[in-house]
Design a protein around this motif. Structure first.
Motif, short mmCIF file in Angstrom:
data_model
loop_
_atom_site.label_atom_id
_atom_site.label_comp_id
_atom_site.label_asym_id
_atom_site.label_seq_id
_atom_site.Cartn_x
_atom_site.Cartn_y
_atom_site.Cartn_z
N GLN A 1 0.72 -1.21 -0.08
CA GLN A 1 -0.11 -0.01 -0.15
C GLN A 1 1.01 1.27 -0.12
O GLN A 1 2.09 1.29 0.48
N THR B 1 0.71 5.10 1.48
CA THR B 1 0.23 5.97 2.54
C THR B 1 0.92 7.33 2.01
O THR B 1 2.01 7.36 2.28
N ASP C 1 -2.96 5.52 -1.80
CA ASP C 1 -4.06 4.62 -1.63
C ASP C 1 -4.90 5.22 -0.37
O ASP C 1 -5.94 5.21 -0.21
N HIS C 2 -4.00 5.67 0.41
CA HIS C 2 -4.58 6.33 1.88
C HIS C 2 -3.73 7.55 2.07
O HIS C 2 -2.65 7.67 1.70
N SER D 1 -8.09 9.26 5.54
CA SER D 1 -9.10 8.34 4.88
C SER D 1 -8.40 7.94 3.66
O SER D 1 -7.22 8.31 3.24
N SER D 2 -9.05 7.01 2.59
CA SER D 2 -8.76 6.48 1.48
C SER D 2 -8.65 7.83 0.48
O SER D 2 -9.12 8.82 0.82
N ARG E 1 -8.07 2.76 -8.89
CA ARG E 1 -8.08 2.14 -8.05
C ARG E 1 -9.12 0.98 -7.93
O ARG E 1 -10.09 1.40 -8.52
#
Length: 540
Positions: A37, A39, A227-228, A241-242, A539
């Motif tokens: 992921q 971030t 992604d986040h 948040s996303s 996504r």
């Protein structure tokens, strides 16, 4: 999130002990990063982003920096807070790697790139020199630098900004880390190089199933990559948040402000028949590249090669292009700060043949604001002394009180409190230092100001403020600007006319609005696409 958690930060606090007491840089920050992921930590300078990242690596200046009780950072289930150097060393550069913000200061200026990348391999994998060289060449190909296999002995200063950043990425990826921390990996890079670096990071993340902690103030990058998202302000995460949710429906006022802070609008209306302040005709700046046995130059670097430019009162000429295109050299040539060929007229006066003494009376009318205000402001002088220094040289007849009044007025013009004029540059933020640099040029009442990348390293919200400030000053004082930048979003908000440069030549030239709306060359189209049309990736 179905993927297992790789990094978990819980109630992280960072206190710095100073002479004035304890300063809380990070307060109760919590977030998780899953395997594979990305971030993003987003916020303005001083929000605590980099301090948080350095905490993960345990690279803060302990014991001056402290983690109060309750702070926790676990990596693959192992606690990192309080972990000693001996236990952190096998993780750093091996399972957790970091790309630092400024590669020129992060790379050792004395060592060739082969040695710097190979050092990581020898330390963590015990490779011999031959194995390390093979792996270094593989890594350089991986980051898009196959041509560097013949330049392994090159030192950092011999590489471009984009090449240095790729070398930093190669070092960080040398041992296939599980987590890569990228701290402002594209700050001050050309838009095309920025796009290449982002695509590279994305493809490597997917290829190696690597997690990425991206630290940036540029939300267009976040929208493309993350992604986040965690939004930080004053050491606190105010929203997370996303990425899809945050960009579609931001909840916190600070997040909304960041999203709305891109430089907007267009140049102020201008008189097309305004007086010409400076005009350059067939400007050339050639530097010797090679000499033969007898010392005669037989090869030249054509930094600027036959360019015509006209700057009028109350108007802005934008000059854009990648690093090495000759933008800054053109500006320095017009100001007679570097030797050039061709004719340069200041108003009706031919100045291209003037020597240093002849140019001195004109210097107050022709000013420049440099890219890095911290580097161009003397750390030993107060703000009042910095701004007033030009007055001492060019207005010797005025009294000390009159000089102080002019300094105060210049500070008011750039929206800085005059009471701060006895402080020193290190006591100001980046945006405030840039305002000081503008005030230093403005106090001499110039007719032309060359602005060399004045917003490149600033937060987007500060960029917008500086653009608004410059437009207001231009309208108030009828100033002519030459605005040099690789950020076309900023140039679009400022320029009346646009010059697109590549390899010292003009690729395209004309009214700014016309060039932006209907670019004629592939190079200009590529610049615009990279700068203004970063597409968000799909996504799942």
């Amino acid at each position: 999130m179905n993927d297992p958690i790789l990094l978990s930060v819980k109630d992280l606090c960072v206190d710095f002990r100073t002479s004035d007491g304890v300063f809380q840089a990070v307060k109760n920050v919590s977030f998780d990063i899953c395997k594979g992921q990305t971030t993003a930590l987003v916020g303005e300078s001083g929000s605590g982003k980099s301090v948080t990242a350095l905490s993960v690596m345990q690279l803060l200046p302990y014991p001056r920096a402290q983690h109060p009780a309750g702070s926790s950072i676990t990596f693959d289930g192992e606690e990192l807070v309080g972990r000693g150097e001996a236990l952190m060393r096998p993780l750093r550069g091996h399972r957790i790697s970091m790309i630092f913000q400024e590669p020129m200061t992060s790379l050792n200026p004395l060592h060739p790139i082969e040695r710097q990348i190979g050092e990581v391999l020898k330390l963590h994998q015990g490779m011999n020199p031959e194995q390390a060289r093979t792996r270094v060449i593989e890594l350089l190909e991986l980051v898009g630098l196959p041509q560097m296999k013949d330049r392994l002995k090159a030192c950092p200063h011999e590489l471009s900004g984009g090449q240095r950043q790729r070398v930093m990425i190669a070092m960080a990826l040398a041992n296939n880390p599980d987590l890569l921390i990228a701290d402002e990996p594209t700050t001050a890079l050309d838009v095309t190089v920025q796009a290449q670096i982002l695509e590279l990071l994305q493809s490597l993340k997917e290829k190696l199933n690597m997690s990425l902690l991206l630290i940036t103030h540029d939300l267009s990058i976040v929208q493309k990559m993350a992604d986040h998202v965690c939004v930080m302000k004053n050491g606190v995460i105010v929203e997370q948040s996303s990425a899809a949710t945050l960009f579609a429906n931001p909840q916190h006022d600070y997040t909304k402000m960041l999203l709305a802070a891109q430089p907007r609008g267009h140049a102020i209306p201008a008189n097309q028949n305004a007086a010409t302040i400076i005009k350059g005709t067939n400007i050339k700046v050639h530097f010797p590249r090679r000499k033969n046995f007898f010392g005669k130059v037989n090869d030249w670097v054509k930094a600027v090669d036959g360019i015509d430019v006209t700057c009028r009162a109350g108007q802005t000429v934008g000059v854009v292009g990648e690093s090495g295109s000759g933008k800054t050299t053109l500006g320095l040539a017009l100001l007679r700060l570097t030797a050039s060929q061709g004719d340069i007229h200041f108003r009706e006066q031919l100045i291209s043949g003037y020597n240093r003494d002849q140019m001195r009376p004109l210097r107050s009318k022709l000013q420049i604001v440099f890219q890095d205000p911290f580097g161009s402001l003397s750390p030993r002088l107060s703000i009042s002394q910095i701004i007033g220094e030009g007055l001492e040289v060019h207005r010797e007849a005025i009294t000390r009180n009159d000089r102080e009044e002019l300094v105060v007025q210049a500070l008011r013009d750039v929206n800085l409190d005059p009471d701060t004029r006895h402080r020193y540059p290190h006591e100001f933020s980046g945006g405030q230092r840039q305002r000081v640099a503008i005030a230093r040029a403005l106090v001499l009442q110039p007719e032309l100001i060359v602005l060399d990348e004045p917003t490149s390293a600033l937060d987007v919200s500060v960029q917008a403020q500086i653009v608004d400030l410059l437009r207001g000053l231009q309208e108030k004082y009828n100033l002519a600007y030459m605005f040099i930048s690789h950020d076309l979003r900023v140039v679009r908000a400022m320029a009346h006319d646009l010059i697109v440069m590549k390899d010292g030549k003009v690729v395209e030239q004309g009214p700014a609005l016309q060039v932006f709306e209907n670019p004629q060359t592939e190079y200009t189209q590529a610049l615009l696409e990279a700068a203004l049309a970063l597409k968000t990736r799909k996504r799942a």
